[in-house]
Design a protein around this motif. Structure first.
Motif, PDB file in Angstrom:
ATOM      1  N   SER A 119      -3.352  36.462 -18.703  1.00 23.48           N
ATOM      2  CA  SER A 119      -4.228  35.413 -19.233  1.00 23.48           C
ATOM      3  C   SER A 119      -3.885  34.020 -18.707  1.00 23.48           C
ATOM      4  N   GLY A 120      -2.725  33.884 -18.081  1.00 20.08           N
ATOM      5  CA  GLY A 120      -2.308  32.585 -17.565  1.00 20.08           C
ATOM      6  C   GLY A 120      -1.432  31.793 -18.507  1.00 20.08           C
ATOM      7  N   VAL A 121      -1.297  32.245 -19.744  1.00 16.64           N
ATOM      8  CA  VAL A 121      -0.467  31.534 -20.718  1.00 16.64           C
ATOM      9  C   VAL A 121       0.982  31.485 -20.262  1.00 16.64           C
ATOM     10  N   ALA A 122       1.488  32.604 -19.763  1.00 17.79           N
ATOM     11  CA  ALA A 122       2.892  32.686 -19.371  1.00 17.79           C
ATOM     12  C   ALA A 122       3.213  31.701 -18.249  1.00 17.79           C
ATOM     13  N   ASP A 123       2.355  31.644 -17.231  1.00 23.42           N
ATOM     14  CA  ASP A 123       2.604  30.736 -16.112  1.00 23.42           C
ATOM     15  C   ASP A 123       2.623  29.285 -16.572  1.00 23.42           C
ATOM     16  N   ARG A 124       1.728  28.939 -17.487  1.00 18.03           N
ATOM     17  CA  ARG A 124       1.666  27.561 -17.968  1.00 18.03           C
ATOM     18  C   ARG A 124       2.979  27.152 -18.639  1.00 18.03           C
ATOM     19  N   ILE A 125       3.547  28.069 -19.405  1.00 20.38           N
ATOM     20  CA  ILE A 125       4.798  27.757 -20.103  1.00 20.38           C
ATOM     21  C   ILE A 125       5.986  27.824 -19.159  1.00 20.38           C
ATOM     22  N   ARG A 126       6.003  28.837 -18.288  1.00 20.15           N
ATOM     23  CA  ARG A 126       7.118  28.972 -17.347  1.00 20.15           C
ATOM     24  C   ARG A 126       7.192  27.797 -16.382  1.00 20.15           C
ATOM     25  N   ASP A 127       6.058  27.221 -16.033  1.00 20.70           N
ATOM     26  CA  ASP A 127       6.075  26.085 -15.117  1.00 20.70           C
ATOM     27  C   ASP A 127       6.812  24.894 -15.708  1.00 20.70           C
ATOM     28  N   THR A 128       6.734  24.716 -16.998  1.00 24.75           N
ATOM     29  CA  THR A 128       7.462  23.614 -17.644  1.00 24.75           C
ATOM     30  C   THR A 128       8.920  23.968 -17.829  1.00 24.75           C
ATOM     31  N   PHE A 129       9.183  25.248 -18.098  1.00 22.47           N
ATOM     32  CA  PHE A 129      10.562  25.683 -18.308  1.00 22.47           C
ATOM     33  C   PHE A 129      11.355  25.727 -17.008  1.00 22.47           C
ATOM     34  N   GLY A 130      10.695  26.046 -15.914  1.00 23.47           N
ATOM     35  CA  GLY A 130      11.395  26.245 -14.649  1.00 23.47           C
ATOM     36  C   GLY A 130      12.224  25.054 -14.189  1.00 23.47           C
ATOM     37  N   LYS A 131      11.896  23.892 -14.686  1.00 23.76           N
ATOM     38  CA  LYS A 131      12.649  22.697 -14.310  1.00 23.76           C
ATOM     39  C   LYS A 131      13.962  22.591 -15.076  1.00 23.76           C
ATOM     40  N   GLU A 132      14.141  23.491 -16.076  1.00 22.50           N
ATOM     41  CA  GLU A 132      15.292  23.328 -16.966  1.00 22.50           C
ATOM     42  C   GLU A 132      16.301  24.459 -16.878  1.00 22.50           C
TER      43      GLU A 132
END
Length: 250
Positions: A232-245
């Motif tokens: 659904s794209g939900v996971a990518d949206r959240i992972r993109d913000t997390f990936g910086k951390e």
């Protein structure tokens, strides 16, 4: 680095996970862990398996950076790898003692929750940060560690519970200073391994047989929603913000 097996004492096999810097396990690592635990349990000379880790924490879950780099094939691989590793611990022919230090997150909950006994360092914390990682899963195993409503609160908030708190709930056998964790886990394993090996295997099969929840089926059901979040794209949206951390998930 990787998954290794040692035999420090007669009847005891120690499977150690070591994926620096935080034990976020790649796809191949989950399958290697499953193979190591199954092999140890199948060895007729082994009566108890200790599952431990090197480094600052027991397990930080899946390697999200690998999933970000490789996309859906890595997600499918991580789902299958976690499923196999968790099942290997649960279905191990002999009792499994989890020696947990530092953080036990995501996939770490799947491993510890499926172990027979948990010995924890006083620095250990347990939790499922899945909603912060664009994933779902392992509520099946957290439910084996804490009461239902606490499981839901921890899951929805991504908060952690301490080893002392889990000890109070009866899911952690013993909490010891972190520097004494290895010795404490071996002490318990030694006591278990002193029993008759054939009878221990029968006992493990009998106890699994009376479990009220089929952990394999329950966790597989959860994994379907992890995949739905990805599609659904939900996971990518959240992972993109997390990936910086960071790098972990579950």
């Amino acid at each position: 680095m990787g998954v290794s097996t040692s035999s420090p004492e007669k009847g005891i096999s120690v499977v150690t996970v070591d994926f620096p810097p935080v034990n976020a396990v790649p796809v191949a690592g989950w399958f290697a862990l499953a193979d190591a635990v199954r092999a140890a349990g199948h060895d007729p000379e082994v009566r108890c398996v200790v599952l431990g880790a090197r480094g600052r924490g027991f397990n930080a879950g899946v390697d999200i950076k690998e999933i970000q780099a490789q996309g859906r094939p890595a997600l499918v691989g991580a789902n299958r790898g976690c499923f196999e590793a968790f099942a290997a611990v649960y279905e191990c022919e002999v009792p499994v003692v989890a020696a947990v230090q530092g953080f036990c997150l995501g996939g770490g909950i799947g491993l510890a929750g499926n172990a027979d006994v948990i010995v924890a360092g006083d620095d250990a914390v347990f939790g499922l940060p899945e909603l912060d990682r664009g994933a779902l899963g392992a509520a099946t195993h957290l439910s084996r560690l804490v009461p239902p409503h606490l499981m839901r609160a921890l899951y929805y908030t991504s908060r952690t519970a301490t080893a002392a708190e889990l000890h109070a709930h009866g899911s952690v056998w013993r909490v010891v200073p972190s520097e004494e964790l290895g010795a404490a886990a071996l002490e318990l394993a030694r006591e278990i391994a002193a029993k008759d090996g054939e009878l221990l295997r029968l006992a493990k099969a009998a106890i699994n047989g009376i479990d009220p929840v089929d952990v394999r089926r329950s966790y597989r059901f959860e994994q379907g929603f992890t995949f739905e979040a990805d599609v659904s794209g939900v996971a990518d949206r959240i992972r993109d913000t997390f990936g910086k951390e960071g790098t972990s998930g579950g």
